[in-house]
Write an enzyme that holds these catalytic residues in place. Structure first.
Site, mmCIF file in Angstrom:
data_model
loop_
_atom_site.group_PDB
_atom_site.id
_atom_site.type_symbol
_atom_site.label_atom_id
_atom_site.label_comp_id
_atom_site.label_asym_id
_atom_site.label_seq_id
_atom_site.Cartn_x
_atom_site.Cartn_y
_atom_site.Cartn_z
ATOM 1 N N ASP A 67 0.816 -1.215 0.000
ATOM 2 C CA ASP A 67 0.000 0.000 0.000
ATOM 3 C C ASP A 67 0.847 1.262 0.000
ATOM 4 O O ASP A 67 2.063 1.220 0.201
ATOM 5 C CB ASP A 67 -0.958 -0.011 1.206
ATOM 6 C CG ASP A 67 -0.315 -0.540 2.480
ATOM 7 O OD1 ASP A 67 0.922 -0.546 2.561
ATOM 8 O OD2 ASP A 67 -1.045 -0.937 3.399
ATOM 9 N N GLU A 143 -9.779 -2.336 5.331
ATOM 10 C CA GLU A 143 -10.412 -2.118 6.637
ATOM 11 C C GLU A 143 -11.675 -2.972 6.747
ATOM 12 O O GLU A 143 -12.188 -3.463 5.731
ATOM 13 C CB GLU A 143 -10.813 -0.645 6.750
ATOM 14 C CG GLU A 143 -9.672 0.340 6.513
ATOM 15 C CD GLU A 143 -8.915 0.687 7.789
ATOM 16 O OE1 GLU A 143 -9.095 -0.011 8.795
ATOM 17 O OE2 GLU A 143 -8.151 1.659 7.767
#
Ligand code: F6R
Length: 246
Positions: A67, A143
């Site tokens: 990421d 998430e």
């Protein structure tokens, strides 16, 4: 899923480095998926030492990071690009053109996500993906959500993650609100996964992720379905895991 219980952070770091070293000995041109954060720093230090002692060669290795913050230039002290260079790449013989992270400065979200997926495919996929575990069960920046995101995408970061990451910034206001991340599908397509977990603050989420039901509410729980996952966790991180013995 293999769970290896180790004493502490130092042992977790050595064992994690052992698995990465074994991968590179068996396949010197491996594609490694890498993570940032506090967890892998010790393992990266171990890898640097092994390179310096002549035991490891990164000359043919390619890396793809999980990421990158959206909107932070590479030169920003808090970019994951900088983190990876400071903690690993600048100290080993990896070729700069074999190091890949999402381009946080690409404003064209769809194009960036597609390009990153294409890149990973063009490399033949990831041989070994290293992961840390977020306090809410996130892996990469995936998430808790209603479903598992498949591919690389752009996420709005949750409050708890912003809180956890603000220690790296002057204030919570400076933490970027979005990030590019590999999807759960991208991570699950890796041939091998190594997840490192350390500390009592991870005990509750580790128990849910490793032993609880598989649910996108705990993104890391999907790893229970991967055929080749090794979790290296210290005693503190496993303190809430009750393993059944026969
Ligand atoms: C980092 C990443 C995150 C971290 C996680 C744990 O590239 O993708 O998922 O692995 O937030 O962070 P630490 O290791 O700082 O506890």
């Amino acid at each position: 899923m293999r769970i290896i219980k180790v004493k502490d952070y130092a042992e977790m770091s050595r064992k994690t480095a052992n698995l990465i070293s074994a991968q590179l000995v068996m396949k010197p041109d491996s594609v490694l998926g890498l993570a940032t954060g506090s967890t892998p720093v010790g393992a990266y230090r171990e890898l640097i030492e092994r390179y310096e002692s002549g035991d490891l060669d990164f000359g043919h290795v390619t890396t793809v990071n999980l990421d990158e913050y959206k909107g932070l230039p590479r030169e920003n002290e808090q970019s994951y690009y900088r983190f990876m260079h400071e903690n690993l790449f600048d100290h080993i013989n990896i070729s700069p053109d074999r190091v890949h992270l999402p381009d946080g400065m690409n404003p064209d979200t769809a194009a960036e996500c597609e390009a990153y997926e294409k890149l990973i495919r063009s490399l033949g996929g990831i041989d070994l993906q290293l992961l840390g575990l977020g306090h809410d069960g996130h892996i990469g920046f995936n998430e808790p959500a209603a479903e598992f995101p498949r591919e690389t995408h752009c996420v709005d970061l949750q409050e708890r993650t912003i809180e956890a990451n603000k220690r790296f910034f002057a204030s919570a206001d400076e933490v970027p609100r979005q990030a590019y991340t590999m999807g759960i599908g991208t991570i699950m397509a890796a041939r091998k996964i190594v997840m490192a977990v350390s500390g009592a603050d991870k005990a509750e989420i580790a128990a849910k992720a490793l032993l609880g039901p598989v649910t996108p509410e705990i993104p890391a729980s999907i790893l229970q379905f991967h055929p080749d996952v090794t979790v290296i966790a210290d005693e503190a991180a496993l303190s809430e895991c009750v393993f059944q013995t026969v």
